[in-house]
Write an enzyme that holds these catalytic residues in place. Structure first.
Site, PDB file in Angstrom:
ATOM      1  N   ASP A  78       0.827  -1.206   0.000  1.00 21.94           N
ATOM      2  CA  ASP A  78       0.000   0.000   0.000  1.00 21.94           C
ATOM      3  C   ASP A  78       0.861   1.255   0.000  1.00 21.94           C
ATOM      4  OD1 ASP A  78      -2.706  -0.553  -0.129  1.00 21.94           O
ATOM      5  OD2 ASP A  78      -2.945  -0.781   2.032  1.00 21.94           O
TER       6      ASP A  78
ATOM      7  N   GLU B 271     -14.128  -2.177  -1.405  1.00 22.37           N
ATOM      8  CA  GLU B 271     -14.302  -2.293   0.054  1.00 22.37           C
ATOM      9  C   GLU B 271     -15.655  -1.734   0.480  1.00 22.37           C
ATOM     10  OE1 GLU B 271     -10.953  -1.185   2.426  1.00 22.37           O
ATOM     11  OE2 GLU B 271     -12.069  -1.431   4.302  1.00 22.37           O
TER      12      GLU B 271
HETATM   13  O1  KIV Z   1      -4.845  -2.128   4.183  1.00 16.61           O
HETATM   14  C1  KIV Z   1      -5.469  -3.137   3.860  1.00 16.61           C
HETATM   15  O2  KIV Z   1      -5.312  -4.216   4.466  1.00 16.61           O
HETATM   16  C2  KIV Z   1      -6.406  -3.057   2.749  1.00 16.61           C
HETATM   17  C3  KIV Z   1      -7.322  -4.206   2.499  1.00 16.61           C
HETATM   18  C4  KIV Z   1      -8.063  -4.691   3.639  1.00 16.61           C
HETATM   19  C5  KIV Z   1      -8.148  -4.012   1.304  1.00 16.61           C
HETATM   20  O3  KIV Z   1      -6.401  -2.095   2.061  1.00 16.61           O
END
Ligand code: KIV
Length: 257
Positions: free
Chosen positions: A87, A184
């Site tokens: 991310d 989500e």
């Molecule tokens: O940060 C995360 O774990 C996520 C998922 C749950 C989609 O973005």
């Protein structure tokens, strides 16, 4: 079709054509990544949810690039067959230039693709990352990095305008070249409609049964964050309780010996 030894973004993208559903989990450390990989999970996300389940923050808005880099390196050391996506945390992609610079840092740490939250309003960042040769995983619906402005985790797609925006955002991400999209907390019928309308896989979380795959925070699957588990989690594993039991048995043996 059997999974190849190394999963690529193209393999994930093509899973939809093959009619193969995609079980996806988060992973934040070396042993968990290795165990999930040995179990055949094809896609692992070093999600900013690590802020809550690993670092004890109330939400993802305090997670930094350094946090994600640290956990990405740990997961990358597991040398998984699974594709590892990391991310981009809040404010790490405020401009296209910043997005590319930070996506490159994640790749240098071992990520094989990156994920950021948002559709049309982030398309310049998505285009810039893809133009830099870095595979992109989209994320639409409830956007946890905006939880404070939103005032909570709310289902998306209930009103027509929101539904239309979700559909057009999904098409914009597909057109830009994202290989898959997380949906989500999207109303199940809207998630189903999006999934029918685009050629890349949708990976749902709390978005009903008709996405092309599902993603879950690994602690929710295992029960190792038992103080909160979302209602949509069907599995009722209780490894947190197993840890308490093991620790109590250990403590009692040491005290008695
Ligand atoms: O940060 C995360 O774990 C996520 C998922 C749950 C989609 O973005």
């Amino acid at each position: 079709m059997n999974a190849p030894t190394k999963i690529t973004p193209q393999w994930i993208r093509d899973a939809k054509k093959r009619g193969e559903r995609l079980p996806t989990l988060t992973a934040y450390d070396y042993p968990t990544a290795k165990l999930l990989d040995e179990s055949g999970i094809p896609l692992l996300l070093v999600g900013d949810s690590l802020g809550m389940v690993m670092l004890g923050y109330p939400d993802t808005t305090e997670v930094t690039m350094e946090d994600i880099l640290h956990h990405t390196r740990a997961v990358a050391r597991a040398k998984t067959n699974a594709l590892v996506v990391s991310d981009l945390p809040i404010h790490s992609y405020d401009t296209p230039e910043l997005a590319v610079a930070n996506a490159k840092r994640l790749v240098a740490a071992g990520a094989e693709a990156v994920k950021l939250e948002g559709g049309a309003q982030r398309i310049a960042q998505v285009n810039a990352i893809i133009a830099a040769g870095i595979p992109m995983f989209g994320h639409l619906g409830m956007l946890p990095q905006a939880v404070r402005e939103e005032g909570g985790y709310k289902i998306k797609g209930r009103v027509a305008e929101e539904r239309e925006r979700l559909l057009s955002d999904a098409k914009a991400l597909e057109k830009a070249g994202a290989f898959a999209i997380v949906l989500e907390l999207v109303l199940p019928e809207v998630a189903a409609e999006i999934s029918r309308s685009i050629s890349i896989p949708t990976i749902g979380i709390g978005s009903g049964p008709d996405c092309d795959g599902e993603i879950m925070v690994v602690h929710d699957l295992l029960g190792t964050f038992p103080w909160f588990r979302p209602k949509f989690v069907k599995e009722k594993n209780e490894l947190g309780e197993a840890i308490r039991t093991a620790a109590r048995a250990y403590a009692s043996r040491v005290k008695q010996s």
